[in-house]
Every structure is written in structure tokens, then in C-alpha cells.
Design a protein around this motif. Structure first.
Motif, PDB file in Angstrom:
ATOM      1  N   MET A   1       0.847  -1.175   0.000  1.00 26.78           N
ATOM      2  CA  MET A   1       0.000   0.000   0.000  1.00 26.78           C
ATOM      3  C   MET A   1       0.896   1.243   0.000  1.00 26.78           C
ATOM      4  SD  MET A   1      -3.190   1.074   0.256  1.00 26.78           S
ATOM      5  CE  MET A   1      -4.476   0.551   1.299  1.00 26.78           C
ATOM      6  N   ILE A   2       0.545   2.202  -0.766  1.00 26.38           N
ATOM      7  CA  ILE A   2       1.282   3.467  -0.803  1.00 26.38           C
ATOM      8  C   ILE A   2       0.928   4.284   0.436  1.00 26.38           C
ATOM      9  CG2 ILE A   2       1.557   5.639  -2.048  1.00 26.38           C
ATOM     10  CD1 ILE A   2       1.046   4.081  -4.627  1.00 26.38           C
ATOM     11  N   ARG A   3       1.931   4.865   1.081  1.00 31.89           N
ATOM     12  CA  ARG A   3       1.717   5.661   2.289  1.00 31.89           C
ATOM     13  C   ARG A   3       2.085   7.112   2.010  1.00 31.89           C
ATOM     14  NH1 ARG A   3       4.808   7.045   6.850  1.00 31.89           N
ATOM     15  NH2 ARG A   3       6.621   5.924   6.073  1.00 31.89           N
ATOM     16  N   THR A   4       1.205   8.034   2.401  1.00 29.65           N
ATOM     17  CA  THR A   4       1.460   9.455   2.237  1.00 29.65           C
ATOM     18  C   THR A   4       2.377   9.936   3.353  1.00 29.65           C
ATOM     19  OG1 THR A   4      -0.735   9.738   1.279  1.00 29.65           O
ATOM     20  CG2 THR A   4       0.392  11.739   2.015  1.00 29.65           C
ATOM     21  N   VAL A   5       3.479  10.588   2.963  1.00 30.38           N
ATOM     22  CA  VAL A   5       4.433  11.126   3.933  1.00 30.38           C
ATOM     23  C   VAL A   5       4.122  12.597   4.204  1.00 30.38           C
ATOM     24  CG1 VAL A   5       6.873  11.625   4.360  1.00 30.38           C
ATOM     25  CG2 VAL A   5       6.218   9.523   3.159  1.00 30.38           C
ATOM     26  N   ARG A   6       3.809  13.311   3.142  1.00 31.98           N
ATOM     27  CA  ARG A   6       3.519  14.740   3.262  1.00 31.98           C
ATOM     28  C   ARG A   6       2.567  15.133   2.135  1.00 31.98           C
ATOM     29  NH1 ARG A   6       7.644  19.736   2.314  1.00 31.98           N
ATOM     30  NH2 ARG A   6       7.698  18.740   0.293  1.00 31.98           N
ATOM     31  N   SER A   7       1.649  16.050   2.442  1.00 37.03           N
ATOM     32  CA  SER A   7       0.712  16.545   1.448  1.00 37.03           C
ATOM     33  C   SER A   7       0.648  18.060   1.553  1.00 37.03           C
ATOM     34  CB  SER A   7      -0.686  15.947   1.694  1.00 37.03           C
ATOM     35  OG  SER A   7      -1.570  16.327   0.682  1.00 37.03           O
ATOM     36  N   ARG A   8       0.708  18.728   0.411  1.00 35.42           N
ATOM     37  CA  ARG A   8       0.623  20.196   0.434  1.00 35.42           C
ATOM     38  C   ARG A   8      -0.226  20.680  -0.735  1.00 35.42           C
ATOM     39  NH1 ARG A   8       5.172  18.210  -0.640  1.00 35.42           N
ATOM     40  NH2 ARG A   8       6.354  18.555  -2.524  1.00 35.42           N
ATOM     41  N   ASP A  22       3.943  13.638  -1.266  1.00 31.70           N
ATOM     42  CA  ASP A  22       5.145  12.809  -1.221  1.00 31.70           C
ATOM     43  C   ASP A  22       4.716  11.473  -0.618  1.00 31.70           C
ATOM     44  OD1 ASP A  22       6.767  14.876  -2.198  1.00 31.70           O
ATOM     45  OD2 ASP A  22       7.117  15.665  -0.174  1.00 31.70           O
ATOM     46  N   VAL A  23       5.108  10.382  -1.251  1.00 37.10           N
ATOM     47  CA  VAL A  23       4.649   9.067  -0.832  1.00 37.10           C
ATOM     48  C   VAL A  23       5.810   8.088  -0.725  1.00 37.10           C
ATOM     49  CG1 VAL A  23       2.369   9.412  -1.891  1.00 37.10           C
ATOM     50  CG2 VAL A  23       4.191   8.302  -3.210  1.00 37.10           C
ATOM     51  N   LEU A  24       5.534   6.998  -0.040  1.00 34.59           N
ATOM     52  CA  LEU A  24       6.453   5.856   0.010  1.00 34.59           C
ATOM     53  C   LEU A  24       5.699   4.647  -0.527  1.00 34.59           C
ATOM     54  CD1 LEU A  24       8.167   6.228   3.509  1.00 34.59           C
ATOM     55  CD2 LEU A  24       9.145   6.709   1.256  1.00 34.59           C
ATOM     56  N   GLY A  25       6.311   3.941  -1.466  1.00 38.72           N
ATOM     57  CA  GLY A  25       5.705   2.745  -2.031  1.00 38.72           C
ATOM     58  C   GLY A  25       5.837   1.552  -1.110  1.00 38.72           C
ATOM     59  N   ASP A  26       5.266   0.430  -1.507  1.00 39.32           N
ATOM     60  CA  ASP A  26       5.345  -0.810  -0.728  1.00 39.32           C
ATOM     61  C   ASP A  26       6.784  -1.201  -0.421  1.00 39.32           C
ATOM     62  OD1 ASP A  26       2.609  -1.175  -0.646  1.00 39.32           O
ATOM     63  OD2 ASP A  26       2.569  -2.433  -2.441  1.00 39.32           O
ATOM     64  N   GLN A  32       6.062  10.670  -5.824  1.00 34.08           N
ATOM     65  CA  GLN A  32       5.258  11.884  -5.722  1.00 34.08           C
ATOM     66  C   GLN A  32       4.015  11.734  -6.593  1.00 34.08           C
ATOM     67  OE1 GLN A  32       6.782  15.775  -7.276  1.00 34.08           O
ATOM     68  NE2 GLN A  32       6.988  16.175  -5.086  1.00 34.08           N
ATOM     69  N   TYR A  33       2.890  12.233  -6.078  1.00 38.96           N
ATOM     70  CA  TYR A  33       1.636  12.258  -6.815  1.00 38.96           C
ATOM     71  C   TYR A  33       1.122  13.692  -6.865  1.00 38.96           C
ATOM     72  CZ  TYR A  33       0.545   7.297  -7.343  1.00 38.96           C
ATOM     73  OH  TYR A  33       0.550   5.987  -7.723  1.00 38.96           O
ATOM     74  N   GLY A  34       0.633  14.093  -8.005  1.00 38.15           N
ATOM     75  CA  GLY A  34      -0.130  15.321  -8.139  1.00 38.15           C
ATOM     76  C   GLY A  34      -1.592  14.915  -8.206  1.00 38.15           C
ATOM     77  N   VAL A  35      -2.432  15.476  -7.347  1.00 39.51           N
ATOM     78  CA  VAL A  35      -3.830  15.079  -7.265  1.00 39.51           C
ATOM     79  C   VAL A  35      -4.729  16.296  -7.429  1.00 39.51           C
ATOM     80  CG1 VAL A  35      -5.608  13.984  -5.827  1.00 39.51           C
ATOM     81  CG2 VAL A  35      -3.234  13.184  -5.713  1.00 39.51           C
ATOM     82  N   VAL A  36      -5.727  16.168  -8.299  1.00 40.21           N
ATOM     83  CA  VAL A  36      -6.744  17.193  -8.470  1.00 40.21           C
ATOM     84  C   VAL A  36      -7.962  16.763  -7.649  1.00 40.21           C
ATOM     85  CG1 VAL A  36      -8.264  18.379 -10.102  1.00 40.21           C
ATOM     86  CG2 VAL A  36      -5.926  17.751 -10.790  1.00 40.21           C
TER      87      VAL A  36
END
Length: 181
Positions: A1-8, A22-26, A32-36
């Protein structure tokens, strides 16, 4: 499961928020993900007794063209928490002038889950009566038409219907209708 480390949050306006996570993979690898983030919306398939459906056409700025689609939209700011059914009825009335005695929930679609959290609630509207559309100023150029099954296929083949939610909603409709209809 991908874990979120930081979101801005990197951008916001009245219709959407863009965030960078910013995420950490399994395997522990950083990414990093950009999310709308946009609110869910409702899409309505207005269907007549003969099986024909009502469509609306409008100019879609991001793709620079006019296309046919099922009536759809989201609440303006401040209406969070209102039911998807109420939204579907409002969009149907506003864009087409139609009122439906029967509304059937067909399902929820993810719009573009590779980069957006937005979902779409799909409803089938039946037992329709015609009224006057109550379009917003941004919908003043909207056109409306009815299409039978062959006209629908031709609009899709010719590239006049390209809206992914409209096409997916039509697929949901085929799963909910009796054989041979």
C-alpha cells in the motif's frame, strides 16, 4: 500500500484544489503524486419510453470544441452534503427543462482516478415531462436533442460524443436494461 508522507496544497480556485503528495511505495521507494480534488458530480440519462435519450451540447473550453453529452454538473460552492439525487434532479431541470417521475441510481464512476479524486453519480431519469430549462449564464449556448439508438451510435462513431463519463454511463445503462431493449 502506498503511504502518504507529506501533502501540500499547490493551487486552489472555486472549482478545484491541486495538491502534491510525497509518498512511500510498498518497497519503501519515495515517489510523488499530483492530485486534483474536485467535488463529485451527478450525470443523468434522460430516457423516453421508446428508448431514445436526451443529450445536451455545449462548448468545452479545455478541449476547444462543442460535444454532445448527458446532462451533468456539480453543486456550486456551499452545497456540500446535498444528496446526489437532488443534484441529478437539479441538473436535469436546469440543462433540459425535463422533470422525471422516476430516478434510478445506476452507480458511481471514478472520473480520472489516475490523477483526480472526483467521482460521478449516474442516474437514469424516466417518466419525463418537459418544462423550461433553467440554464446558468455559462450554459447559454447549450443545445439539446433526442437521439435513438442508431443516432447515439453515429454520434459516438463520428466523434461528437467523446465525454468519458457519458460513454461509461451509457455502458452502465446497458447493464440495467432488460434484454432486447
Amino acid at each position: 500500500m502506498i503511504r502518504t508522507v507529506r501533502s501540500r496544497e499547490v493551487y486552489r480556485n472555486a472549482w478545484m484544489t491541486v495538491r502534491e503528495d510525497d509518498v512511500l511505495g510498498d518497497d519503501g521507494a519515495p515517489g510523488q503524486y499530483g492530485v486534483v480534488d474536485k467535488p463529485d458530480y451527478a450525470l443523468v440519462i434522460p430516457r423516453q419510453e421508446d428508448g431514445s435519450v436526451h443529450l445536451v451540447e455545449q462548448y468545452r473550453y479545455p478541449v476547444g470544441g462543442r460535444y454532445w453529452e448527458f446532462p451533468q454538473g456539480s453543486w456550486p460552492a456551499g452545497h456540500q452534503g446535498a444528496s446526489p439525487l437532488d443534484l441529478a434532479r437539479a441538473e436535469l431541470r436546469e440543462e433540459t427543462g425535463l422533470r422525471a417521475t422516476r430516478m434510478t441510481y445506476l452507480g458511481r464512476l471514478h472520473v480520472a482516478y489516475g490523477y483526480s479524486s472526483q467521482g460521478c453519480h449516474v442516474f437514469l431519469a424516466e417518466e419525463l415531462t418537459q418544462g423550461v430549462p433553467e440554464r446558468e449564464a455559462t450554459e447559454a449556448d447549450m443545445c439539446q436533442r433526442r437521439a435513438d439508438a442508431e443516432e447515439w451510435r453515429e454520434l459516438v462513431r463520428s466523434g461528437r460524443i467523446t465525454d468519458a463519463a457519458t460513454l461509461a454511463a451509457h455502458a452502465l445503462l446497458t447493464l440495467h436494461q432488460p434484454e432486447g431493449r
